[in-house]
Scaffold this active site. Structure first.
Site, mmCIF file in Angstrom:
data_model
loop_
_atom_site.group_PDB
_atom_site.id
_atom_site.type_symbol
_atom_site.label_atom_id
_atom_site.label_comp_id
_atom_site.label_asym_id
_atom_site.label_seq_id
_atom_site.Cartn_x
_atom_site.Cartn_y
_atom_site.Cartn_z
ATOM 1 N N LYS A 219 70.501 51.813 10.933
ATOM 2 C CA LYS A 219 70.383 52.279 12.314
ATOM 3 C C LYS A 219 69.522 53.555 12.372
ATOM 4 O O LYS A 219 68.350 53.484 12.088
ATOM 5 C CB LYS A 219 71.776 52.490 12.907
ATOM 6 C CG LYS A 219 72.748 51.320 12.672
ATOM 7 C CD LYS A 219 72.342 50.071 13.414
ATOM 8 C CE LYS A 219 73.194 48.861 13.067
ATOM 9 N NZ LYS A 219 74.638 49.042 13.159
ATOM 10 N N ASP B 123 83.158 56.770 9.828
ATOM 11 C CA ASP B 123 81.862 56.120 10.023
ATOM 12 C C ASP B 123 81.036 57.013 10.949
ATOM 13 O O ASP B 123 81.367 57.194 12.118
ATOM 14 C CB ASP B 123 82.087 54.726 10.646
ATOM 15 C CG ASP B 123 80.781 53.948 10.853
ATOM 16 O OD1 ASP B 123 79.717 54.574 11.009
ATOM 17 O OD2 ASP B 123 80.840 52.703 10.892
ATOM 18 N N TYR C 52 83.498 49.406 15.070
ATOM 19 C CA TYR C 52 82.356 48.470 15.029
ATOM 20 C C TYR C 52 82.861 47.037 14.806
ATOM 21 O O TYR C 52 83.809 46.821 14.057
ATOM 22 C CB TYR C 52 81.434 48.916 13.889
ATOM 23 C CG TYR C 52 80.270 47.995 13.653
ATOM 24 C CD1 TYR C 52 79.199 47.960 14.536
ATOM 25 C CD2 TYR C 52 80.242 47.151 12.549
ATOM 26 C CE1 TYR C 52 78.138 47.102 14.323
ATOM 27 C CE2 TYR C 52 79.181 46.294 12.320
ATOM 28 C CZ TYR C 52 78.128 46.274 13.218
ATOM 29 O OH TYR C 52 77.083 45.427 12.993
ATOM 30 N N ARG D 238 71.047 47.257 -10.815
ATOM 31 C CA ARG D 238 72.248 46.999 -10.014
ATOM 32 C C ARG D 238 73.130 48.255 -9.981
ATOM 33 O O ARG D 238 73.852 48.496 -9.031
ATOM 34 C CB ARG D 238 73.052 45.817 -10.582
ATOM 35 C CG ARG D 238 74.124 45.325 -9.606
ATOM 36 C CD ARG D 238 75.014 44.230 -10.193
ATOM 37 N NE ARG D 238 75.900 44.751 -11.199
ATOM 38 C CZ ARG D 238 76.033 44.294 -12.446
ATOM 39 N NH1 ARG D 238 75.318 43.259 -12.849
ATOM 40 N NH2 ARG D 238 76.867 44.844 -13.285
#
Ligand SMILES: *Cc1c(COP(=O)(O)O)cnc(C)c1O
Length: 399
Positions: A211, A186, A114, A61
């Protein structure tokens, strides 16, 4: 990398992050380490790793060898000192907000972010007592004025989705620095091949790896890059809050990224050719692409981007009916919500990024009913144009 000459992006996308982690069983490729824990034979070494005095992994983790290789590759591509990864792009964004924002703080951003990010701004951050000011994306003077009033964070996305508007990162990062605000960008649409926000004065650059980075629409991931100090804070928040990247997805992303610079170069070229072709088509009303001289922020795009990207949007005469007629006729395009992969993907913002907006809200950010988002794939560009031509013909003569 220990060479004196800085290697090019195409070399980094292949070798970055790989060599250091590939020594297991002499494999030339980064192995997928599924183990959630790493065992130690003595307490001293275990403790040294836990205290970060020695390199190593304890629990996946927190860190994992496959995931670390992914982080290192993106870090080198962005020219950053450090990077940390997440289960998806939204996790990168929400964990960055969680790390730095407190009740009473103020964030300045743009109206065109977004869809998911916009939801954080309009729904979740206000719930946590954080004041969000969303400016008109193209209005640099408004953004500067709002930043000058004081804020904790300036959050930008350029180019934007789906109208590919451009904001001047250097100019606005300078404004943020004056009021001691962090600038977060971003960089999903541009990718580190076309744009490096850290070089333009940003403090943190975020990406949805789902993406262009992965490029094959088969793995979700997110990443944040910046200084060691800032990334250490984000890493700590993420390690405790738990939105970690899986080693399987890290492997798919690493594999996809080896062809990142080839794919993006092709997508830059094809998108430009397609944008110019669309401009002269009689049923096309408008084309948004930062590489076109007619784009309102073409001059800014030229100074901060090395390529204009694979994303474009265009509107057709006849609105929604016309879109319903022609999109299903495309042979070489998925009608889907994702973008940035090897296949061409199309979708109207009406059902993708802006599905929850009212007609008025869409109109204020420049999204007509007949707008189509076009994510250029790496197919032969002449085939893509011929495909658009035959599909668009159905608008004049519905079959
Ligand atoms: C897709 C996307 C995101 C969110 O990424 P996920 O990996 O889907 O969570 C954030 N920003 C931009 C610009 C995107 O296109």
């Amino acid at each position: 990398m220990t060479q004196t000459k800085q290697p090019s992006k195409s070399t980094i996308s292949i070798w970055g992050g790989e060599t250091k982690h590939a020594h297991y069983e002499r494999s030339t490729q980064v192995p997928v380490v599924h183990s959630i824990a790493f065992g130690y034979k003595d307490i001293d070494t275990w403790r040294a790793v836990a205290l970060e005095q020695e390199e190593g992994h304890i629990y996946s983790r927190n860190t994992n060898p496959t995931v670390r290789a992914f982080e290192d590759k993106v870090k080198e591509l962005e020219g950053a000192a450090a990077a940390t990864s997440f289960s998806c792009g939204m996790a990168a964004i929400s964990n960055t907000f969680g790390t730095f924002l407190r009740p009473g703080n103020r964030v300045v951003s743009i109206k065109d972010s977004y869809g998911g990010t916009n939801r954080l701004f309009t729904e979740f951050l206000p719930q946590m007592g954080i004041d969000v000011c969303l400016c008109n994306t193209n209005d640099h003077a408004e953004l500067e004025a709002e930043v000058a009033k004081g804020c904790t964070m300036l959050y930008l996305e350029t180019p934007t989705n789906p109208t590919v508007k451009i904001t001047d990162i250097r100019r606005l990062a300078n404004a943020a620095q004056v009021v001691d605000a962090l600038t977060v960008v971003d960089n999903t649409f541009a990718t580190p091949i076309n744009q490096n926000p850290l070089e333009l004065g940003a403090d943190i650059v975020i990406q949805s790896a789902s993406k262009f980075l992965g490029g094959h629409a088969d793995a979700l991931g997110g990443v944040a890059c910046g200084s060691k100090e800032l990334i250490k804070k984000i890493y700590h928040f993420r390690e405790i809050n738990g939105s970690c990247l899986s080693p399987t997805d890290a492997y798919s992303l690493l594999r996809g990224m080896k062809t990142l610079s080839l794919r993006v170069a092709q997508q830059n070229r094809s998108a430009m050719t397609i944008a110019k072709w669309l401009l002269q088509h009689p049923v096309v009303e408008g084309v948004n692409y930062p590489g076109l001289e007619t784009h309102v922020n073409h001059a800014i795009a030229k100074t901060q981007m090395r390529g204009f990207g694979g994303m474009l949007s265009f509107s057709v005469k006849g609105g929604l009916d016309a879109i319903k007629t022609f999109l299903p006729k495309l042979q070489y395009a998925h009608m889907a919500a994702n973008l940035g992969c090897v296949e061409t993907v199309v979708g109207p913002p009406l059902v993708t990024s802006h599905v929850e907006c009212t007609d008025e809200e869409r109109a204020t950010v420049g999204i007509p009913e007949g707008l189509v988002r076009y994510s250029t794939g790496i197919e032969n560009v002449e085939d893509l144009i011929a495909d658009l031509e035959q599909a668009l013909a159905y608008i004049a003569n519905p079959a």
